[in-house]
Scaffold this active site. Structure first.
Site, PDB file in Angstrom:
ATOM      1  N   LYS A   1       0.850  -1.210   0.000  1.00 16.62           N
ATOM      2  CA  LYS A   1       0.000   0.000   0.000  1.00 16.62           C
ATOM      3  C   LYS A   1       0.874   1.244   0.000  1.00 16.62           C
ATOM      4  O   LYS A   1       0.582   2.223  -0.687  1.00 16.62           O
ATOM      5  CB  LYS A   1      -0.942  -0.032   1.217  1.00 16.62           C
ATOM      6  CG  LYS A   1      -2.072  -1.027   1.015  1.00 16.62           C
ATOM      7  CD  LYS A   1      -2.831  -1.361   2.262  1.00 16.62           C
ATOM      8  CE  LYS A   1      -3.789  -2.516   1.943  1.00 16.62           C
ATOM      9  NZ  LYS A   1      -4.333  -3.163   3.109  1.00 16.62           N
TER      10      LYS A   1
ATOM     11  N   GLN B   1      -5.544  -2.300   9.053  1.00 15.62           N
ATOM     12  CA  GLN B   1      -5.138  -3.538   8.393  1.00 15.62           C
ATOM     13  C   GLN B   1      -5.729  -4.739   9.139  1.00 15.62           C
ATOM     14  O   GLN B   1      -5.539  -4.900  10.340  1.00 15.62           O
ATOM     15  CB  GLN B   1      -3.604  -3.625   8.360  1.00 15.62           C
ATOM     16  CG  GLN B   1      -3.084  -4.830   7.608  1.00 15.62           C
ATOM     17  CD  GLN B   1      -3.492  -4.850   6.130  1.00 15.62           C
ATOM     18  OE1 GLN B   1      -3.334  -3.854   5.432  1.00 15.62           O
ATOM     19  NE2 GLN B   1      -4.015  -5.966   5.679  1.00 15.62           N
TER      20      GLN B   1
ATOM     21  N   ASP C   1     -11.816   1.852   2.850  1.00 13.23           N
ATOM     22  CA  ASP C   1     -12.111   0.436   2.587  1.00 13.23           C
ATOM     23  C   ASP C   1     -13.598   0.248   2.267  1.00 13.23           C
ATOM     24  O   ASP C   1     -13.991  -0.806   1.778  1.00 13.23           O
ATOM     25  CB  ASP C   1     -11.787  -0.402   3.845  1.00 13.23           C
ATOM     26  CG  ASP C   1     -10.452  -1.133   3.738  1.00 13.23           C
ATOM     27  OD1 ASP C   1      -9.985  -1.345   2.609  1.00 13.23           O
ATOM     28  OD2 ASP C   1      -9.895  -1.485   4.802  1.00 13.23           O
TER      29      ASP C   1
END
Ligand code: NDP
Length: 284
Positions: free
Chosen positions: A52, A96, A119
């Site tokens: 990322k 995460q 997300d």
């Protein structure tokens, strides 16, 4: 032989487009920034976070990383999320997954401000996906939709089958396909005859986590097969689709690795830029 849908090439193309948007934002005085919170020292998670970070660099997005010890308390994590929510220089926040046992992931994700939830896992954003009035799409299903667009795969009126019903892949994938006017069937571990359903699919998206679950004889000739699965077998990454058999039957197929994976991270970059623009009232 199926046409290979190249996720690496598509991701590179899309990241170039995203970098231009990030550039435009910076010219307008807004620097898009993604905050990634990693709790504990799971090696797979560390690798994902590094990927990322690299993607942020490629797209001109500021990457902020918060590596917290495995014994971080709920209160400490909540406090960090609150701080990032309140910081106008932070466009997107990502936690995460998986969090160490004892930290309630769903509740902590729900604490992220919906407009920074890149997300798209916050319940409000999940609801928006259901209603079709979303700003940001969950990254993996969004990356899959990019393949359909890039390779001109028709969806309207087609039979789409999604194997897997997780909150992060299967369910939102089915919603996006439905919005694209496909006729959608969702399969899961209790589906009575998986092959009977998958053989009807013009578009087959598989997100299970079982190497080789989908054999060649479970695929309709000419179908578009998207393999989301990531399984480590004998030290190598493989998908959920038995690739060697499937590529002889399918019309289009994604490889693993180099298929959906790079597109997932790319869509995270897209969401970060989208969030930064929206928070500052900018139309890109
Ligand atoms: P989950 O474990 O959350 O969900 C798996 C789903 O598969 C469940 O709905 C389960 O059904 C279903 N399933 C299990 N066994 C079968 C079976 N025999 N037949 C049909 N369905 C079955 O996984 P995720 O959705 O999080 O991830 C799926 C895969 O995709 C994993 O390999 C993961 O690593 C990968 N992945 C890859 C990404 C990428 O960027 N490439 C991103 C995210 C995930 P039930 O609900 O009944 O238990």
């Amino acid at each position: 032989m199926a046409i290979l849908m190249d996720g690496k090439a598509l991701a590179e193309k899309r990241r170039g487009e995203i970098a231009l948007k990030a550039e435009k934002l910076k010219e307008l005085g807004v620097e898009p920034a993604l905050a990634v919170i990693l709790v504990g020292d799971d090696p797979a998670s560390e690798l994902y976070v590094r990927n990322k970070h690299k993607a942020c660099e490629r797209c001109g997005i500021k990457s902020l990383q918060y590596a917290l010890p495995a014994d971080t308390t709920r209160e400490q994590l909540d406090a960090l999320v609150d701080e990032l929510n309140a910081d106008p220089s932070v466009s997107g926040i990502l936690i995460q997954s998986p969090l160490p046992k004892g930290l309630p992931e769903r509740e902590i994700v729900a604490r992220i401000s919906p407009d920074k939830d890149v997300d798209a896992f916050h319940p409000e954003n999940v609801g928006r996906i259901m209603r079709g009035d979303y700003l940001m799409r969950p990254c993996t299903p969004a990356g899959v939709m990019d393949f359909f667009e890039e390779y001109d795969i028709p969806l309207a009126g087609k039979e789409a089958v999604v194997v897997g019903r997780s909150d992060i892949v299967g369910k939102p994938m089915a919603m996006l396909l439905l919005q694209a006017n496909a006729t959608v069937t969702i399969c899961h571990s209790k589906t009575a005859d998986l092959g009977e359903v998958t053989r009807r699919a013009d578009v087959l998206v598989v997100a299970v986590g079982r190497a080789g679950l989908i054999r060649g004889d479970m695929i309709k000739p000419g179908a578009c097969v998207i393999d989301v699965g990531m399984n480590r077998v004998d030290g190598k990454f493989v998908g959920d689709v038995a690739f060697d058999e499937a590529e002889k039957v399918a019309g289009y197929i994604t490889p693993v690795p180099g298929g959906v994976g790079p597109m997932t991270v790319t869509e995270l970059m897209e969401n970060t830029v989208t969030a930064a623009a929206a928070q500052n009232g900018i139309k890109l």
